[in-house]
Design a protein around this motif. Structure first.
Motif, short mmCIF file in Angstrom:
data_model
loop_
_atom_site.label_atom_id
_atom_site.label_comp_id
_atom_site.label_asym_id
_atom_site.label_seq_id
_atom_site.Cartn_x
_atom_site.Cartn_y
_atom_site.Cartn_z
N VAL A 148 -4.49 -57.83 -52.51
CA VAL A 148 -4.87 -57.94 -53.93
C VAL A 148 -6.24 -57.26 -54.06
N GLU A 149 -6.37 -56.25 -54.93
CA GLU A 149 -7.63 -55.54 -55.07
C GLU A 149 -7.91 -55.24 -56.54
N ASP A 150 -9.21 -55.01 -56.82
CA ASP A 150 -9.58 -54.67 -58.21
C ASP A 150 -10.59 -53.53 -58.19
N ASP A 151 -10.96 -53.10 -59.39
CA ASP A 151 -11.93 -51.99 -59.51
C ASP A 151 -13.26 -52.49 -60.06
N GLY A 152 -13.52 -53.78 -59.82
CA GLY A 152 -14.77 -54.37 -60.29
C GLY A 152 -15.94 -54.01 -59.38
N PRO A 153 -17.04 -54.80 -59.47
CA PRO A 153 -18.25 -54.49 -58.70
C PRO A 153 -18.10 -54.74 -57.20
N GLY A 154 -17.05 -55.43 -56.76
CA GLY A 154 -16.84 -55.68 -55.32
C GLY A 154 -17.74 -56.78 -54.78
N ILE A 155 -17.67 -56.99 -53.47
CA ILE A 155 -18.46 -58.03 -52.78
C ILE A 155 -19.28 -57.36 -51.70
N ALA A 156 -20.58 -57.61 -51.71
CA ALA A 156 -21.46 -57.00 -50.72
C ALA A 156 -21.00 -57.34 -49.31
N ALA A 157 -21.20 -56.36 -48.39
CA ALA A 157 -20.73 -56.53 -47.01
C ALA A 157 -21.34 -57.75 -46.33
N ALA A 203 -11.37 -48.13 -55.26
CA ALA A 203 -12.17 -47.96 -56.49
C ALA A 203 -13.54 -48.60 -56.36
N GLY A 204 -13.86 -49.14 -55.19
CA GLY A 204 -15.17 -49.75 -54.98
C GLY A 204 -15.22 -51.22 -55.30
N GLY A 205 -14.11 -51.77 -55.70
CA GLY A 205 -14.08 -53.20 -56.02
C GLY A 205 -13.79 -54.04 -54.78
N ALA A 206 -13.34 -55.29 -54.99
CA ALA A 206 -13.03 -56.22 -53.90
C ALA A 206 -11.56 -56.08 -53.51
N ARG A 207 -11.29 -56.13 -52.24
CA ARG A 207 -9.91 -56.04 -51.73
C ARG A 207 -9.68 -57.23 -50.78
#
Length: 743
Positions: A681-690, A733-737
């Motif tokens: 499940v992934e999105d193109d939002g801001p993501g989660i820092a490593a 897209a740089g979001g969270a996966r």
């Protein structure tokens, strides 16, 4: 008539006649050869010496007459040490020098005939030859030899008719007196002698000579004065040969019998050594005593509870011939048991502590068998046993004691092994008996119990001799505790072992067979604690959740509650519409927290029934229940075994997380698609820092200001309940996966 005590001997060595002097009670006058005095005979020990004497010369040396220079110089050759022959030769010389020429023929013939006597191999043969010589050489028409047989005399040889079973009493006239006194008699007329009690009233004269201490020789005639002193002397000379030869025959016979008994006893003890049962050992021991030692009656009494209890009896022993005896009653058997010393009772009537079970017993022999039994032999006659019997019996019982100790040790070992085997077989835990080889370090399986076969899925017959460590110890484990038994050490610890294709948790107990021997032999017991460990883990998780709930109640719920209370007071005072909105928001937040709290609580339960489901369809249903604003869901088909309701809950939390944390003007785009062993499940939002990807699944952690930090924790619990792993990474897209895979 002159005897040996009147004989003067000249010798070249003061010890030349030592055999004669030491073995006889006669007194011989000995002078040196150099003395110029008349002598009756000369004894030389150096056959090469030049000797010239008027008296007879005897060569008394270890030599062959054929190797002696001028052997005709000597009248006789006798090997050094043969005292009996030396004494016989000296008697001959005395007789020859005493009598007239008329008697020398009889004397010489008697001397020549004595060689036949000396060559006899049995006493029966000796006595027959004696009577023959008395008849042919001494012209004794009626002579006999009577022998002491224990309860009287029995005629062993005579020219007349006799019954071998006839017994002559010890007090029977001249025969008994001659035997008792040891003195020979010549009676010219029996009718004038008070002691003579002839068997036949026609007898008139008699010569009666004792044959050592074994019997009496008698020559009898129906004529008065039928014998003279020469006859008497010749009879004594003949009997001296007989006595010496009989003693030699009996000695050799006794030696042969002793050797034969010892050899037979040795064979018997070898047979006894192979016996494996105490009862059989005792039965065979009394049989050996009967057969080899010639004991008529014997038994073995074993000490039990302070009593000497009969354990085995010979065939001829009366059934009531033995009874239990106290070891404290002072009896012969009790004394032998307590002291360990052999007792030889020659006559029961003369032994103060002899109290035989049967009055008919007259003699006995008792020998201790180690410290646990007593052997006893009995006889109906006095003096039935001698020192030789005692020595052989002691030898036999020493072997019996050793064999009995070996049997008892083996029985104890078998009993211990039986107890160990019974315990081994019936213990509820999996158990294996094994032995560690010192050199190779291989723990070879000796046997396993039923619980081991069931637990580990391996049959005893299939793994005997196999390496235990290779069978059940994971490859990653070094120095398995099972090796402790090689040093005779005990061990207890929690381990992981391979059981029927699975890695399970066990409590391992290593027990050496003998704690005092580092022989590498022992047992390993495996107590399966897998389910207990699982319950402990679940309990730990439950405790964790309780702690989380407590934190929520104490902190996360308290904050919105305080906000709602504050605004409610304010609304009452100033009637501000904005305060009512704030109260409503706070209540909504509390409701959301309560829903999440209930969801977290449910994660502690096992998921419901799982079936193969269309992941995309479940994702679409969950999307429709979430306020997604302008968000978009894109689905690629995937199939998973899952609990439909829980999977929908997992998607709902992920979708809310994507929508709530989207900071763009356009709605968030969420994609659901398949992986080789799962889905993503992934999105193109801001993501989660490593640096936050490891902690986002912990309760209370949030990636933004609006969330309460429990959505992803719920996602993690649902995945864990299904047996899936979950990992966070960055989408294209740089979001969270979020990736979910079957473990």
């Amino acid at each position: 008539m002159r005897g040996l005590e009147q004989l003067r001997l000249a010798v070249d060595d003061s010890t030349a006649c030592e055999d004669l002097l030491l073995s006889s009670d006669i007194g011989v006058s000995i002078v040196a050869i150099e003395d110029d005095e008349p002598v009756d005979a000369v004894v030389v020990t150096d056959p090469t010496a030049g000797v010239e004497f008027d008296a007879p010369v005897i060569c008394y040396a270890d030599c062959d007459p054929e190797s002696v220079p001028r052997p005709e110089r000597f009248d006789a050759f006798i090997r050094r040490g043969d005292g009996a022959s030396l004494e016989t030769q000296l008697r001959w010389l005395v007789a020859r020098s005493t009598h007239t020429a008329d008697n020398l023929t009889r004397l010489r013939r008697l001397y020549e005939g004595s060689s036949r006597l000396i060559a006899a191999e049995t006493t029966d043969e000796l006595f027959e030859r004696t009577i023959d010589i008395a008849d042919r050489i001494l012209a004794f028409d009626n002579s006999s030899i009577s022998i002491d047989v224990g309860d009287g005399f029995r005629i062993r040889s005579t020219r007349g008719d006799f019954d071998e079973d006839d017994r002559i009493p010890y007090d029977a006239g001249l025969l008994g007196e001659t035997y008792r006194t040891g003195e020979s008699r010549l009676i010219n007329d029996i009718r004038t002698d008070e002691t003579a009690a002839p068997h036949d009233p026609e007898y008139r004269s008699v010569i009666s000579v004792p044959v050592g201490d074994i019997g009496v020789f008698q020559a009898i005639s129906t004529e008065v004065g039928a014998f003279d002193e020469m006859d008497h002397h010749l009879a004594e000379l003949l009997v001296s040969y007989v006595a010496e030869t009989a003693a030699r025959i009996e000695s050799e016979k006794a030696l042969r019998e002793s050797r034969s008994r010892v050899e037979a006893l040795h064979r018997g003890t070898i047979d006894l050594a192979a016996v494996t049962d105490l009862g059989e050992l005792f039965d065979r021991t009394v049989a050996v005593a009967d057969e080899i030692l010639s004991f008529d009656m014997s038994y073995i009494g074993v000490v039990k509870d302070g009593l000497i209890v009969p354990a085995a009896m010979s065939k001829r022993f009366p059934e009531d011939g033995a009874e239990p005896l106290s070891v404290e009653d002072g009896s012969v058997a009790a004394d032998v048991y307590q002291t360990g010393k052999t007792r030889l009772v020659e006559d029961m009537d003369e032994a103060d502590d002899a109290n035989p079970v049967k009055d008919a017993y007259r003699s006995g022999l008792s020998v201790a068998i180690g410290d646990f039994a007593v052997f006893q032999a009995a006889a109906y006659t006095p003096r039935a046993f001698d020192e030789a019997d005692a020595e052989l019996t002691e030898l036999l019982m020493a072997h019996v004691a050793v064999t009995a100790e070996r049997i008892r040790a083996e029985e104890n070992l078998r009993e211990e092994r039986d107890r160990s085997t019974a315990l081994f077989e019936h213990v509820s835990d999996a158990a294996v008996a094994y032995e560690v080889d010192d050199e190779s370090g291989v723990a070879c399986i000796q046997s396993v119990n039923n619980a081991f076969e069931e637990q580990f899925g391996r049959r005893d017959i299939d793994i005997i001799g196999d390496d235990l460590l290779a069978e059940i110890v994971p490859d990653s484990e070094r120095d398995p505790p099972e090796l402790c038994v090689a040093d005779g050490e005990r061990h207890r610890s929690e381990v992981q072992r391979l059981a029927d294709g699975q890695t399970r948790e066990f409590i391992l107990n290593v027990v050496p067979l003998d704690p005092n021997a580092a022989d590498g032999v022992g047992y390993a017991l495996y107590t399966d604690i897998t389910e207990r460990k699982q319950r402990e883990s679940e309990l730990e998780r439950q405790n964790q959740r309780l702690e989380e709930f407590a934190n929520i109640v104490s902190h996360d719920l308290r904050n919105p509650l305080a906000v709602a209370q504050g605004h409610l007071e304010l609304a009452r005072e100033v009637n501000r519409e904005e305060s009512f909105d704030a109260v409503a928001d706070a209540l909504d937040q509390m409701e959301e927290l309560i829903d999440d709290l209930l969801s977290l609580a449910r994660q502690g339960e096992v998921v419901g029934e799982t079936t193969a489901v269309d992941v995309g369809a479940i994702a679409r249903r969950a999307w429709d229940t979430v306020e997604t604003a302008d968000g978009t869901l894109k689905i690629s088909s995937a199939t998973m075994d899952a609990d439909t309701e829980r999977l929908a809950e997992l998607f709902g939390n992920l979708f809310r997380n994507s929508v709530e944390h989207n900071d763009g003007d356009d709605g968030v785009t969420v994609r659901v698609g398949p992986l080789d062993d799962g889905f993503y499940v992934e999105d193109d939002g801001p993501g989660i820092a490593a640096d936050r990807r490891e902690v986002v699944f912990e309760p209370g952690e949030t990636t933004g200001d609006d969330g309460i930090g429990y959505g992803l924790a719920i996602v993690s619990r649902i995945a864990e309940a299904h047996g899936w792993s979950v990992a966070v990474t960055e989408s294209a897209a740089g979001g969270a996966r979020f990736e979910f895979r079957v473990e």
